[in-house]
Design a protein around this motif. Structure first.
Motif, PDB file in Angstrom:
ATOM      1  N   MET A 109       0.846  -1.170   0.000  1.00  0.00           N
ATOM      2  CA  MET A 109       0.000   0.000   0.000  1.00  0.00           C
ATOM      3  C   MET A 109       0.888   1.229   0.000  1.00  0.00           C
ATOM      4  O   MET A 109       1.811   1.333   0.790  1.00  0.00           O
ATOM      5  CB  MET A 109      -0.895  -0.009   1.250  1.00  0.00           C
ATOM      6  N   LYS A 110       0.587   2.142  -0.874  1.00  0.00           N
ATOM      7  CA  LYS A 110       1.355   3.372  -0.968  1.00  0.00           C
ATOM      8  C   LYS A 110       0.407   4.544  -0.753  1.00  0.00           C
ATOM      9  O   LYS A 110      -0.613   4.661  -1.414  1.00  0.00           O
ATOM     10  CB  LYS A 110       2.002   3.458  -2.353  1.00  0.00           C
ATOM     11  N   VAL A 111       0.756   5.416   0.213  1.00  0.00           N
ATOM     12  CA  VAL A 111      -0.093   6.553   0.560  1.00  0.00           C
ATOM     13  C   VAL A 111       0.754   7.804   0.599  1.00  0.00           C
ATOM     14  O   VAL A 111       1.821   7.816   1.210  1.00  0.00           O
ATOM     15  CB  VAL A 111      -0.758   6.346   1.942  1.00  0.00           C
ATOM     16  N   SER A 112       0.262   8.851  -0.040  1.00  0.00           N
ATOM     17  CA  SER A 112       0.958  10.129   0.016  1.00  0.00           C
ATOM     18  C   SER A 112       0.567  10.837   1.307  1.00  0.00           C
ATOM     19  O   SER A 112      -0.609  10.934   1.650  1.00  0.00           O
ATOM     20  CB  SER A 112       0.565  10.998  -1.184  1.00  0.00           C
ATOM     21  N   LEU A 113       1.559  11.342   2.020  1.00  0.00           N
ATOM     22  CA  LEU A 113       1.291  12.068   3.252  1.00  0.00           C
ATOM     23  C   LEU A 113       1.054  13.548   2.985  1.00  0.00           C
ATOM     24  O   LEU A 113       0.660  14.286   3.884  1.00  0.00           O
ATOM     25  CB  LEU A 113       2.450  11.890   4.237  1.00  0.00           C
ATOM     26  N   GLY A 114       1.310  13.992   1.775  1.00  0.00           N
ATOM     27  CA  GLY A 114       1.081  15.379   1.416  1.00  0.00           C
ATOM     28  C   GLY A 114       2.097  16.341   2.001  1.00  0.00           C
ATOM     29  O   GLY A 114       1.809  17.511   2.160  1.00  0.00           O
ATOM     30  N   VAL A 115       3.267  15.832   2.326  1.00  0.00           N
ATOM     31  CA  VAL A 115       4.330  16.679   2.872  1.00  0.00           C
ATOM     32  C   VAL A 115       5.634  16.335   2.159  1.00  0.00           C
ATOM     33  O   VAL A 115       5.799  15.255   1.618  1.00  0.00           O
ATOM     34  CB  VAL A 115       4.494  16.489   4.405  1.00  0.00           C
ATOM     35  N   SER A 153       8.649  16.725   3.821  1.00  0.00           N
ATOM     36  CA  SER A 153       9.581  16.259   4.839  1.00  0.00           C
ATOM     37  C   SER A 153       8.800  15.828   6.066  1.00  0.00           C
ATOM     38  O   SER A 153       7.735  16.374   6.363  1.00  0.00           O
ATOM     39  CB  SER A 153      10.548  17.404   5.207  1.00  0.00           C
ATOM     40  N   MET A 154       9.330  14.865   6.789  1.00  0.00           N
ATOM     41  CA  MET A 154       8.676  14.416   8.018  1.00  0.00           C
ATOM     42  C   MET A 154       8.788  15.465   9.122  1.00  0.00           C
ATOM     43  O   MET A 154       8.165  15.338  10.165  1.00  0.00           O
ATOM     44  CB  MET A 154       9.279  13.089   8.497  1.00  0.00           C
ATOM     45  N   ASN A 155       9.581  16.519   8.904  1.00  0.00           N
ATOM     46  CA  ASN A 155       9.722  17.584   9.890  1.00  0.00           C
ATOM     47  C   ASN A 155       8.616  18.628   9.782  1.00  0.00           C
ATOM     48  O   ASN A 155       8.493  19.490  10.646  1.00  0.00           O
ATOM     49  CB  ASN A 155      11.090  18.272   9.748  1.00  0.00           C
ATOM     50  N   GLU A 156       7.823  18.570   8.713  1.00  0.00           N
ATOM     51  CA  GLU A 156       6.738  19.532   8.535  1.00  0.00           C
ATOM     52  C   GLU A 156       5.631  19.266   9.561  1.00  0.00           C
ATOM     53  O   GLU A 156       5.450  18.138  10.005  1.00  0.00           O
ATOM     54  CB  GLU A 156       6.161  19.418   7.122  1.00  0.00           C
ATOM     55  N   PRO A 157       4.901  20.332   9.933  1.00  0.00           N
ATOM     56  CA  PRO A 157       3.815  20.157  10.898  1.00  0.00           C
ATOM     57  C   PRO A 157       2.755  19.194  10.363  1.00  0.00           C
ATOM     58  O   PRO A 157       2.347  19.277   9.214  1.00  0.00           O
ATOM     59  CB  PRO A 157       3.229  21.562  11.057  1.00  0.00           C
ATOM     60  N   GLY A 158       2.324  18.291  11.197  1.00  0.00           N
ATOM     61  CA  GLY A 158       1.277  17.346  10.838  1.00  0.00           C
ATOM     62  C   GLY A 158       1.761  16.103  10.118  1.00  0.00           C
ATOM     63  O   GLY A 158       0.977  15.180   9.898  1.00  0.00           O
ATOM     64  N   ALA A 159       3.023  16.046   9.748  1.00  0.00           N
ATOM     65  CA  ALA A 159       3.533  14.888   8.998  1.00  0.00           C
ATOM     66  C   ALA A 159       3.505  13.625   9.851  1.00  0.00           C
ATOM     67  O   ALA A 159       3.102  12.555   9.381  1.00  0.00           O
ATOM     68  CB  ALA A 159       4.955  15.162   8.510  1.00  0.00           C
ATOM     69  N   LYS A 160       3.885  13.742  11.100  1.00  0.00           N
ATOM     70  CA  LYS A 160       3.907  12.580  11.997  1.00  0.00           C
ATOM     71  C   LYS A 160       2.489  12.058  12.220  1.00  0.00           C
ATOM     72  O   LYS A 160       2.258  10.845  12.198  1.00  0.00           O
ATOM     73  CB  LYS A 160       4.557  12.981  13.333  1.00  0.00           C
TER      74      LYS A 160
END
Length: 195
Positions: free
Chosen positions: A1-7, A9-16
């Motif tokens: 399964m592949k899902v785009s997180l819409g960010v 970098s993982m450092n962006e707000p809401g990425a986690k």
């Protein structure tokens, strides 16, 4: 399964948070697939049937209300039915004829997809699943009658969201909450005395 997180970098707000939500959805899909592969199904009982049908009715009327007020449509975890009037006509006819097999044929595929989207896996060969399809047929009739009232500019309020099963049917407690501190104190005293 592949899902785009819409960010980017993982450092962006809401990425986690998005990552955690996608991981939880993946875990749920794996658990559901494992259940299906092993032939393990959830128990479908009358209170759960009522909850699922009422939840569908509530969500559909919320979507209808939002579209009438030109508000953003809320996300629902399931695919909505395309032709509510046809659902009403067909379900009303099948219910009037007491045609359980017809209701099962009409609602089976969608009911299975809906319940899986809600996190359940049911055996479609059980008689309880036919009861669920009947409940969806009845909900479709209530839904169209409410929408028809709204089209005639009459009041048709959206029913409240049904309570979750845990809130409606709480498990029995083995101890009473008021007894807990007393028992804890006794256990601590026994431990201190070495007995």
């Amino acid at each position: 399964m592949k899902v785009s997180l819409g960010v980017r970098s993982m450092n962006e707000p809401g990425a986690k948070a998005r990552h955690d939500a996608a991981a939880a959805k993946y875990d749920q899909m794996i658990a559901r697939a494992t259940q299906l592969a092993n032939g393990v199904y959830d128990r479908l009982d009358p209170p759960l049937i009522e909850f699922l049908a009422n939840n569908y009715l509530h969500q559909q009327l919320v979507l209808d209300e939002a579209s009438r007020w030109r508000q953003p449509l809320p996300d629902v975890p399931f695919e909505t039915r395309r032709d509510r009037e046809a659902d009403y006509e067909e379900s009303r006819e099948l219910l009037d004829d007491h045609d359980v097999d017809g209701l099962l044929d009409y609602w089976r595929d969608w009911a299975l997809a809906y319940t899986q989207a809600m996190g359940y896996v049911f055996d479609t060969s059980k008689p309880e699943f036919a009861m669920l399809c009947r409940a969806f047929g009845e909900a479709a009739c209530k839904l169209w009658l409410a929408i028809d009232k709204r089209n005639d500019r009459l009041a048709a309020p959206t029913p409240r969201l049904p309570l979750s099963r845990l809130r409606q049917w709480p498990p029995r407690l083995r101890w009473r909450p008021r007894d807990w501190p007393h028992r804890k104190k006794k256990r601590a005293l026994r431990t201190l005395r070495g007995g």
